[in-house]
Design a protein around this motif. Sequence first.
Motif, PDB file in Angstrom:
ATOM      1  N   LEU A 149       3.362  -6.811  12.717  1.00  0.00           N
ATOM      2  CA  LEU A 149       2.220  -6.938  13.611  1.00  0.00           C
ATOM      3  C   LEU A 149       1.530  -8.289  13.516  1.00  0.00           C
ATOM      4  CD1 LEU A 149       0.670  -3.426  12.864  1.00  0.00           C
ATOM      5  CD2 LEU A 149       2.317  -4.040  14.658  1.00  0.00           C
ATOM      6  N   GLU A 150       1.463  -8.865  12.328  1.00  0.00           N
ATOM      7  CA  GLU A 150       0.747 -10.119  12.107  1.00  0.00           C
ATOM      8  C   GLU A 150       1.427 -10.912  10.986  1.00  0.00           C
ATOM      9  OE1 GLU A 150      -1.072 -12.517  12.554  1.00  0.00           O
ATOM     10  OE2 GLU A 150      -2.246 -11.999  14.321  1.00  0.00           O
ATOM     11  N   LEU A 151       0.951 -12.138  10.771  1.00  0.00           N
ATOM     12  CA  LEU A 151       1.520 -12.996   9.741  1.00  0.00           C
ATOM     13  C   LEU A 151       0.761 -12.813   8.428  1.00  0.00           C
ATOM     14  CD1 LEU A 151       3.469 -15.267   8.915  1.00  0.00           C
ATOM     15  CD2 LEU A 151       1.728 -16.909   9.670  1.00  0.00           C
ATOM     16  N   PRO A 152       1.382 -12.201   7.418  1.00  0.00           N
ATOM     17  CA  PRO A 152       0.708 -12.071   6.126  1.00  0.00           C
ATOM     18  C   PRO A 152       0.589 -13.437   5.440  1.00  0.00           C
ATOM     19  CG  PRO A 152       2.588 -10.566   6.328  1.00  0.00           C
ATOM     20  CD  PRO A 152       2.707 -11.565   7.423  1.00  0.00           C
ATOM     21  N   VAL A 153      -0.470 -13.593   4.656  1.00  0.00           N
ATOM     22  CA  VAL A 153      -0.678 -14.814   3.872  1.00  0.00           C
ATOM     23  C   VAL A 153      -0.827 -14.408   2.416  1.00  0.00           C
ATOM     24  CG1 VAL A 153      -2.156 -16.812   3.480  1.00  0.00           C
ATOM     25  CG2 VAL A 153      -1.816 -15.962   5.819  1.00  0.00           C
ATOM     26  N   VAL A 154      -0.051 -15.038   1.546  1.00  0.00           N
ATOM     27  CA  VAL A 154      -0.120 -14.773   0.107  1.00  0.00           C
ATOM     28  C   VAL A 154      -0.438 -16.083  -0.595  1.00  0.00           C
ATOM     29  CG1 VAL A 154       1.144 -14.036  -1.947  1.00  0.00           C
ATOM     30  CG2 VAL A 154       1.480 -12.828   0.218  1.00  0.00           C
ATOM     31  N   ASN A 155      -1.593 -16.144  -1.217  1.00  0.00           N
ATOM     32  CA  ASN A 155      -2.052 -17.387  -1.842  1.00  0.00           C
ATOM     33  C   ASN A 155      -1.626 -17.450  -3.306  1.00  0.00           C
ATOM     34  OD1 ASN A 155      -3.632 -18.974   0.183  1.00  0.00           O
ATOM     35  ND2 ASN A 155      -4.712 -17.017   0.367  1.00  0.00           N
ATOM     36  N   LYS A 156      -0.334 -17.470  -3.520  1.00  0.00           N
ATOM     37  CA  LYS A 156       0.200 -17.593  -4.883  1.00  0.00           C
ATOM     38  C   LYS A 156       0.954 -18.899  -5.011  1.00  0.00           C
ATOM     39  CE  LYS A 156       0.622 -12.789  -6.424  1.00  0.00           C
ATOM     40  NZ  LYS A 156       1.518 -11.788  -7.031  1.00  0.00           N
ATOM     41  N   THR A 157       0.910 -19.451  -6.210  1.00  0.00           N
ATOM     42  CA  THR A 157       1.672 -20.660  -6.498  1.00  0.00           C
ATOM     43  C   THR A 157       3.102 -20.295  -6.853  1.00  0.00           C
ATOM     44  OG1 THR A 157       1.168 -20.588  -8.862  1.00  0.00           O
ATOM     45  CG2 THR A 157      -0.424 -21.733  -7.431  1.00  0.00           C
ATOM     46  N   ALA A 158       3.954 -21.308  -6.899  1.00  0.00           N
ATOM     47  CA  ALA A 158       5.338 -21.074  -7.309  1.00  0.00           C
ATOM     48  C   ALA A 158       5.391 -20.509  -8.721  1.00  0.00           C
ATOM     49  CB  ALA A 158       6.127 -22.377  -7.219  1.00  0.00           C
ATOM     50  N   ALA A 159       4.509 -20.980  -9.596  1.00  0.00           N
ATOM     51  CA  ALA A 159       4.494 -20.485 -10.973  1.00  0.00           C
ATOM     52  C   ALA A 159       4.142 -19.003 -11.018  1.00  0.00           C
ATOM     53  CB  ALA A 159       3.502 -21.297 -11.811  1.00  0.00           C
ATOM     54  N   GLN A 160       3.212 -18.583 -10.177  1.00  0.00           N
ATOM     55  CA  GLN A 160       2.845 -17.165 -10.139  1.00  0.00           C
ATOM     56  C   GLN A 160       3.972 -16.307  -9.573  1.00  0.00           C
ATOM     57  OE1 GLN A 160      -0.778 -17.907  -7.843  1.00  0.00           O
ATOM     58  NE2 GLN A 160      -2.030 -17.061  -9.517  1.00  0.00           N
ATOM     59  N   VAL A 164      20.825 -12.330   1.507  1.00  0.00           N
ATOM     60  CA  VAL A 164      19.393 -12.208   1.237  1.00  0.00           C
ATOM     61  C   VAL A 164      18.643 -12.306   2.555  1.00  0.00           C
ATOM     62  CG1 VAL A 164      17.383 -13.284   0.149  1.00  0.00           C
ATOM     63  CG2 VAL A 164      19.560 -13.204  -1.078  1.00  0.00           C
ATOM     64  N   MET A 165      17.730 -11.360   2.788  1.00  0.00           N
ATOM     65  CA  MET A 165      16.840 -11.429   3.953  1.00  0.00           C
ATOM     66  C   MET A 165      15.526 -12.090   3.543  1.00  0.00           C
ATOM     67  SD  MET A 165      15.244  -8.439   6.366  1.00  0.00           S
ATOM     68  CE  MET A 165      16.639  -8.422   7.475  1.00  0.00           C
ATOM     69  N   VAL A 166      15.068 -13.029   4.369  1.00  0.00           N
ATOM     70  CA  VAL A 166      13.836 -13.770   4.079  1.00  0.00           C
ATOM     71  C   VAL A 166      12.708 -13.263   4.968  1.00  0.00           C
ATOM     72  CG1 VAL A 166      12.774 -16.041   3.895  1.00  0.00           C
ATOM     73  CG2 VAL A 166      15.215 -15.778   3.432  1.00  0.00           C
ATOM     74  N   ALA A 167      11.544 -13.077   4.358  1.00  0.00           N
ATOM     75  CA  ALA A 167      10.393 -12.453   5.016  1.00  0.00           C
ATOM     76  C   ALA A 167       9.563 -13.452   5.807  1.00  0.00           C
ATOM     77  CB  ALA A 167       9.507 -11.791   3.966  1.00  0.00           C
ATOM     78  N   HIS A 168       8.806 -12.915   6.754  1.00  0.00           N
ATOM     79  CA  HIS A 168       7.833 -13.700   7.515  1.00  0.00           C
ATOM     80  C   HIS A 168       6.485 -13.623   6.802  1.00  0.00           C
ATOM     81  CE1 HIS A 168      10.909 -13.670  10.517  1.00  0.00           C
ATOM     82  NE2 HIS A 168      10.657 -12.456  10.969  1.00  0.00           N
ATOM     83  N   ILE A 169       6.332 -14.393   5.755  1.00  0.00           N
ATOM     84  CA  ILE A 169       5.081 -14.433   4.999  1.00  0.00           C
ATOM     85  C   ILE A 169       4.732 -15.890   4.752  1.00  0.00           C
ATOM     86  CG2 ILE A 169       3.888 -13.772   2.867  1.00  0.00           C
ATOM     87  CD1 ILE A 169       5.955 -11.539   2.536  1.00  0.00           C
ATOM     88  N   LEU A 170       3.486 -16.250   4.995  1.00  0.00           N
ATOM     89  CA  LEU A 170       3.035 -17.617   4.741  1.00  0.00           C
ATOM     90  C   LEU A 170       2.550 -17.726   3.301  1.00  0.00           C
ATOM     91  CD1 LEU A 170       2.509 -20.406   6.121  1.00  0.00           C
ATOM     92  CD2 LEU A 170       0.148 -19.630   6.460  1.00  0.00           C
ATOM     93  N   PHE A 171       3.127 -18.677   2.580  1.00  0.00           N
ATOM     94  CA  PHE A 171       2.685 -19.002   1.212  1.00  0.00           C
ATOM     95  C   PHE A 171       2.116 -20.418   1.260  1.00  0.00           C
ATOM     96  CE2 PHE A 171       5.962 -15.808   0.755  1.00  0.00           C
ATOM     97  CZ  PHE A 171       5.519 -14.999  -0.277  1.00  0.00           C
ATOM     98  N   PRO A 172       0.832 -20.561   1.619  1.00  0.00           N
ATOM     99  CA  PRO A 172       0.277 -21.898   1.878  1.00  0.00           C
ATOM    100  C   PRO A 172       0.321 -22.836   0.672  1.00  0.00           C
ATOM    101  CG  PRO A 172      -1.449 -20.205   1.884  1.00  0.00           C
ATOM    102  CD  PRO A 172      -0.148 -19.503   1.878  1.00  0.00           C
ATOM    103  N   LYS A 173       0.394 -22.305  -0.529  1.00  0.00           N
ATOM    104  CA  LYS A 173       0.474 -23.185  -1.697  1.00  0.00           C
ATOM    105  C   LYS A 173       1.890 -23.709  -1.920  1.00  0.00           C
ATOM    106  CE  LYS A 173      -3.611 -21.324  -3.948  1.00  0.00           C
ATOM    107  NZ  LYS A 173      -4.210 -20.645  -5.126  1.00  0.00           N
ATOM    108  N   LEU A 174       2.851 -23.155  -1.153  1.00  0.00           N
ATOM    109  CA  LEU A 174       4.215 -23.665  -1.194  1.00  0.00           C
ATOM    110  C   LEU A 174       4.527 -24.462   0.069  1.00  0.00           C
ATOM    111  CD1 LEU A 174       4.216 -21.303  -3.310  1.00  0.00           C
ATOM    112  CD2 LEU A 174       6.605 -20.944  -2.689  1.00  0.00           C
ATOM    113  N   ASP A 175       4.162 -23.889   1.214  1.00  0.00           N
ATOM    114  CA  ASP A 175       4.371 -24.545   2.504  1.00  0.00           C
ATOM    115  C   ASP A 175       3.185 -24.171   3.375  1.00  0.00           C
ATOM    116  OD1 ASP A 175       5.133 -25.313   5.106  1.00  0.00           O
ATOM    117  OD2 ASP A 175       7.257 -25.057   4.635  1.00  0.00           O
ATOM    118  N   LEU A 176       2.363 -25.160   3.706  1.00  0.00           N
ATOM    119  CA  LEU A 176       1.104 -24.894   4.393  1.00  0.00           C
ATOM    120  C   LEU A 176       1.299 -24.462   5.841  1.00  0.00           C
ATOM    121  CD1 LEU A 176      -2.002 -24.997   4.120  1.00  0.00           C
ATOM    122  CD2 LEU A 176      -1.897 -27.402   4.843  1.00  0.00           C
TER     123      LEU A 176
END
Length: 410
Positions: A239-250, A270-282
């Motif tokens: 339904l929408e774009l999830p955002v997860v504010n975790k670093t690569a280390a986390q 491997v299937m890759v998800a539609h999730i934004l990780f702004p600390k990895l790729d803004l």
Amino acid sequence: MQAVTTAAPTATMEATPVQTDASSPTPPATESPTSVATPIPTQKGDSLAQTIAGMTLEEKLGQMLLVGIDGTVLDANAKKMITQDKVGGIILYAANIKDLKGMVSLVNSLKKSNSTNPVPLFMSVDQEGGKVSRMPAEFAKIPSNGVVGASNNTAAAKTMGTLLAREIRSAGFNMNFAPVLDINSNPDNPVIGDRSFGSSASKVIKLGIAEMQGIESEGIVPVVKHFPGHGDTSVDSHLELPVVNKTAAQLAKLEWLPFQAAIKADADAVMVAHILFPKLDLNKPASLSDVIIGKQLRGDMGFKGVVITDDLTMGAITKHFNLGNAAVDTVQAGSDILLIAHEYDNEQIVLKALQQSVKKGEITESRIDESVHRILALKHKYNLSDNPVPVPEITKLNSDIKAWRKSVAR
């Protein structure tokens, strides 16, 4: 990826398929292909490269598309995607399946439509167990990963994989979008929940890898999902774009661990998800990100298999990105197969965007060749075939499922 419950080589991919739970050794004559193209040879090494060199750009791009169809019978658009666009695979959802006989008839008709193409189809489905189950009512129910996780029984998880694979294999499928390797670390997660084996990495690794190995032991391609981890989201990516504010280390301390284990255990896809990780790729979600697919999954983790996007027609993409641009981005990032689960027009947008990107030099044809090589190698590994299957006799399979359910419930 589930819909909201809302000199010439001799080896080919047209070899005899894995034996199914069937009541008769051969299908009705009317289900047999009327003509079969010369199969693409799939011996390893130079011959596979030679095969790819002999393919047109359109044939190569077609192999990179895995598409959904409308309805419960073969329609004109489905036939065009197979015969004209030469798509590499099909996915069926619950809306495509009414009953066992109809499901087998549809699968056989899709394969028959591909009879003039030299590469067999990936016939895929989401058959996880629990609420994500596509098999019709004739099959005994298989419980969710969460139920198996509560038992914490590795042997039970492997048996679950074999049973899921036997179900779909009996109906003519050859690829399953399972197991789920997400860790259920967020109690507010609206989309994972008991689709996960549990809230600890160790349990998900132990049981998820066992299920993966059970699936592949039955000759079905398992696709682990949803990298880099969908367990800590509070938004449904359908339904929408999830955002997860975790670093690569986390992420490295939790979410990545099951996928790294799967890669070590020789995961095929491997299937890759539609999730934004702004600390990895803004700017780009994981499914479109060179940082996450190219540098992390393929680079740091060393994954050499097939990368498949989650459905590019989900809200996480369509509400925020141009579909054609997203298709180009994900190929540039390192994806091999683009999942377009809904609407012929969307498949056309993706295909034309990829064609134009190659013609304009945004994507090199050698980059396309890399993906096609991985795809053909996987089809060869599992000895895929477009041979039709008879309507199976599933009494023994259902008995085995019921006996296994009792063992898990103890």
